[in-house]
Design an enzyme around this catalytic site. Structure first.
Site, PDB file in Angstrom:
ATOM      1  N   GLU A  59      -9.037 -16.188   3.462  1.00  0.00           N
ATOM      2  CA  GLU A  59      -8.308 -15.427   3.063  1.00  0.00           C
ATOM      3  C   GLU A  59      -7.750 -16.690   2.311  1.00  0.00           C
ATOM      4  O   GLU A  59      -6.577 -16.739   2.496  1.00  0.00           O
ATOM      5  CB  GLU A  59      -8.640 -13.847   3.392  1.00  0.00           C
ATOM      6  CG  GLU A  59      -9.058 -12.946   3.267  1.00  0.00           C
ATOM      7  CD  GLU A  59      -9.761 -12.647   1.552  1.00  0.00           C
ATOM      8  OE1 GLU A  59      -8.255 -13.258   1.310  1.00  0.00           O
ATOM      9  OE2 GLU A  59      -9.942 -11.145   1.530  1.00  0.00           O
ATOM     10  N   ASP A  60      -7.175 -15.513   1.318  1.00  0.00           N
ATOM     11  CA  ASP A  60      -5.386 -16.362   0.381  1.00  0.00           C
ATOM     12  C   ASP A  60      -4.405 -15.771   1.170  1.00  0.00           C
ATOM     13  O   ASP A  60      -3.335 -16.009   2.005  1.00  0.00           O
ATOM     14  CB  ASP A  60      -5.736 -16.357  -0.886  1.00  0.00           C
ATOM     15  CG  ASP A  60      -6.161 -14.970  -1.671  1.00  0.00           C
ATOM     16  OD1 ASP A  60      -6.180 -13.728  -0.778  1.00  0.00           O
ATOM     17  OD2 ASP A  60      -5.803 -14.347  -2.689  1.00  0.00           O
TER      18      ASP A  60
ATOM     19  N   ASP B 250      -3.194  -7.665   3.132  1.00  0.00           N
ATOM     20  CA  ASP B 250      -2.289  -6.764   2.609  1.00  0.00           C
ATOM     21  C   ASP B 250      -3.318  -5.606   3.412  1.00  0.00           C
ATOM     22  O   ASP B 250      -2.430  -5.635   4.657  1.00  0.00           O
ATOM     23  CB  ASP B 250      -3.072  -6.469   1.182  1.00  0.00           C
ATOM     24  CG  ASP B 250      -1.740  -5.625   0.332  1.00  0.00           C
ATOM     25  OD1 ASP B 250      -1.090  -5.469   1.201  1.00  0.00           O
ATOM     26  OD2 ASP B 250      -1.893  -5.792  -0.898  1.00  0.00           O
TER      27      ASP B 250
ATOM     28  N   PHE C 207       4.778  -8.665  -4.032  1.00  0.00           N
ATOM     29  CA  PHE C 207       3.626  -9.148  -4.689  1.00  0.00           C
ATOM     30  C   PHE C 207       3.685 -11.022  -4.289  1.00  0.00           C
ATOM     31  O   PHE C 207       5.040 -11.070  -5.356  1.00  0.00           O
ATOM     32  CB  PHE C 207       3.464  -8.565  -6.335  1.00  0.00           C
ATOM     33  CG  PHE C 207       2.958  -9.337  -6.864  1.00  0.00           C
ATOM     34  CD1 PHE C 207       1.131  -8.775  -6.115  1.00  0.00           C
ATOM     35  CD2 PHE C 207       2.553 -10.554  -7.413  1.00  0.00           C
ATOM     36  CE1 PHE C 207       0.143  -9.325  -7.028  1.00  0.00           C
ATOM     37  CE2 PHE C 207       1.422 -10.428  -7.872  1.00  0.00           C
ATOM     38  CZ  PHE C 207       0.260  -9.735  -8.178  1.00  0.00           C
ATOM     39  N   VAL C 208       3.075 -11.301  -4.479  1.00  0.00           N
ATOM     40  CA  VAL C 208       2.779 -12.725  -4.602  1.00  0.00           C
ATOM     41  C   VAL C 208       2.261 -13.446  -5.189  1.00  0.00           C
ATOM     42  O   VAL C 208       1.058 -13.076  -5.935  1.00  0.00           O
ATOM     43  CB  VAL C 208       2.944 -13.707  -3.034  1.00  0.00           C
ATOM     44  CG1 VAL C 208       4.115 -13.191  -2.135  1.00  0.00           C
ATOM     45  CG2 VAL C 208       1.755 -13.189  -2.349  1.00  0.00           C
TER      46      VAL C 208
ATOM     47  N   ASP D  91      -3.581 -14.639  -7.976  1.00  0.00           N
ATOM     48  CA  ASP D  91      -3.261 -14.638  -9.490  1.00  0.00           C
ATOM     49  C   ASP D  91      -2.432 -13.411  -9.513  1.00  0.00           C
ATOM     50  O   ASP D  91      -2.465 -12.672  -8.385  1.00  0.00           O
ATOM     51  CB  ASP D  91      -4.501 -14.621 -10.335  1.00  0.00           C
ATOM     52  CG  ASP D  91      -5.086 -13.163  -9.193  1.00  0.00           C
ATOM     53  OD1 ASP D  91      -5.645 -12.799  -8.774  1.00  0.00           O
ATOM     54  OD2 ASP D  91      -5.846 -11.991 -10.826  1.00  0.00           O
TER      55      ASP D  91
ATOM     56  N   ARG E  95      -2.568 -18.583 -10.785  1.00  0.00           N
ATOM     57  CA  ARG E  95      -3.503 -19.399  -9.882  1.00  0.00           C
ATOM     58  C   ARG E  95      -3.549 -20.976  -9.758  1.00  0.00           C
ATOM     59  O   ARG E  95      -3.236 -21.675  -8.141  1.00  0.00           O
ATOM     60  CB  ARG E  95      -5.153 -19.359  -9.743  1.00  0.00           C
ATOM     61  CG  ARG E  95      -5.473 -18.158  -9.648  1.00  0.00           C
ATOM     62  CD  ARG E  95      -7.620 -17.739  -9.466  1.00  0.00           C
ATOM     63  NE  ARG E  95      -8.384 -16.652 -10.148  1.00  0.00           N
ATOM     64  CZ  ARG E  95      -8.244 -15.146  -9.085  1.00  0.00           C
ATOM     65  NH1 ARG E  95      -7.057 -15.253  -7.964  1.00  0.00           N
ATOM     66  NH2 ARG E  95      -8.331 -14.219  -9.525  1.00  0.00           N
TER      67      ARG E  95
HETATM   68  P1  IMP Z   1      -6.477  -6.242   1.153  1.00  0.00           P
HETATM   69  O1  IMP Z   1      -8.304  -5.852   0.516  1.00  0.00           O
HETATM   70  O2  IMP Z   1      -5.515  -5.061   1.052  1.00  0.00           O
HETATM   71  O3  IMP Z   1      -5.967  -6.844   2.086  1.00  0.00           O
HETATM   72  O4  IMP Z   1      -5.828  -7.066   0.075  1.00  0.00           O
HETATM   73  C1  IMP Z   1      -6.982  -8.207   0.125  1.00  0.00           C
HETATM   74  C2  IMP Z   1      -6.456  -9.111  -1.670  1.00  0.00           C
HETATM   75  O5  IMP Z   1      -6.132  -8.502  -2.654  1.00  0.00           O
HETATM   76  C3  IMP Z   1      -5.944 -10.401  -1.347  1.00  0.00           C
HETATM   77  O6  IMP Z   1      -7.572 -11.145  -1.254  1.00  0.00           O
HETATM   78  C4  IMP Z   1      -6.116 -10.220  -3.036  1.00  0.00           C
HETATM   79  O7  IMP Z   1      -7.523 -10.874  -3.781  1.00  0.00           O
HETATM   80  C5  IMP Z   1      -5.120  -9.952  -3.651  1.00  0.00           C
HETATM   81  N1  IMP Z   1      -3.848  -9.389  -2.873  1.00  0.00           N
HETATM   82  C6  IMP Z   1      -3.473  -8.886  -2.124  1.00  0.00           C
HETATM   83  N2  IMP Z   1      -2.179  -9.092  -1.687  1.00  0.00           N
HETATM   84  C7  IMP Z   1      -2.056  -9.899  -3.219  1.00  0.00           C
HETATM   85  C8  IMP Z   1      -0.274 -10.567  -3.648  1.00  0.00           C
HETATM   86  O8  IMP Z   1       0.632  -9.786  -3.394  1.00  0.00           O
HETATM   87  N3  IMP Z   1      -0.560 -11.409  -5.252  1.00  0.00           N
HETATM   88  C9  IMP Z   1      -1.990 -10.660  -5.855  1.00  0.00           C
HETATM   89  N4  IMP Z   1      -2.880 -11.226  -4.811  1.00  0.00           N
HETATM   90  C10 IMP Z   1      -2.565  -9.979  -3.324  1.00  0.00           C
END
Ligand code: IMP
Length: 196
Positions: A119-120, A123, A172-173, A179, A185
């Site tokens: 994963e990138d 969150d 937020f990154v 993106d 990206r």
């Molecule tokens: P989660 O399911 O809440 O853990 O969110 C994961 C997904 O949300 C990641 O794979 C990203 O696509 C997106 N995401 C979460 N935080 C950020 C951020 O700060 N910038 C851009 N995309 C984010």
């Protein structure tokens, strides 16, 4: 051409501004190209050591993980494969929608295989948890999770992260695959809002 010269041109051609505008907001550098490169190399070395003789399959989560995954895989010095999976994204907002939908499944048969899920960013942890549960049903020999970034304070789903590039605050990154409403990206570094 001399190797140093080629290296210089490759560096210069990266999209590396100190600040930038994206969808009407100003962003500044948070993690530099060098910091990213160094950490990705370390993770690649670790995986190389851990997965010798296991022929792992990397599964990248589209779209955000594609740049990290391509750099990471080139630091892994053992035979390995790659496939991709895609979930619904954040939408065009800077906060998670709280919902996950499948957009693309993997093509490979992972039964009995060693899976490295990449994963990138994690969150809330919802996407990673959803993906691990989904892949587990396909009976792999093992699943390890890798994320470049972890917003540890924001994670409230119970998810095991085996390899983490950087633990970051709840900001937020943008960039290096991540993106903001599909833009940014291609930035070679990771950025945060200038007002942070
Ligand atoms: P989660 O399911 O809440 O853990 O969110 C994961 C997904 O949300 C990641 O794979 C990203 O696509 C997106 N995401 C979460 N935080 C950020 C951020 O700060 N910038 C851009 N995309 C984010």
């Amino acid at each position: 051409m001399h190797n140093d010269k080629i290296q210089q041109i490759a560096q210069m051609s990266l999209y590396n501004p100190q600040t930038l505008q994206c969808n009407g907001e100003t962003f500044k550098v948070y993690l530099t190209r060098q910091e990213l490169q160094d950490r990705v190399s370390e993770l690649g070395e670790e995986l190389t050591g851990q997965y010798k003789g296991k022929d792992p399959i990397f599964i990248g989560v589209l779209n955000g993980a594609y740049i990290f995954l391509s750099d990471l895989m080139r630091r892994v010095e053992i035979p390995c494969e790659v496939d991709f999976i895609k979930l619904s994204s954040y939408g065009d907002e800077k906060v998670s929608s709280g919902e996950v939908t499948d957009l693309k499944d993997i093509d490979a048969d992972i039964e009995g295989r060693h899976v490295i899920l990449v994963e990138d960013i994690v969150d809330t942890g919802l996407s990673m948890k959803y993906l691990v549960d989904k892949l587990q049903k396909k009976k792999p020999a093992s699943i390890a999770t890798v994320t470049l970034l972890h917003k540890a304070e924001a994670t409230h789903y119970d998810v095991q992260l085996d390899y983490v590039g950087f633990k970051i605050p709840t900001l937020f990154v943008l960039g290096y695959g991540l993106d903001f409403a599909q833009e940014g990206r291609n930035l070679a570094q990771i950025y945060i809002l200038d007002k942070e």
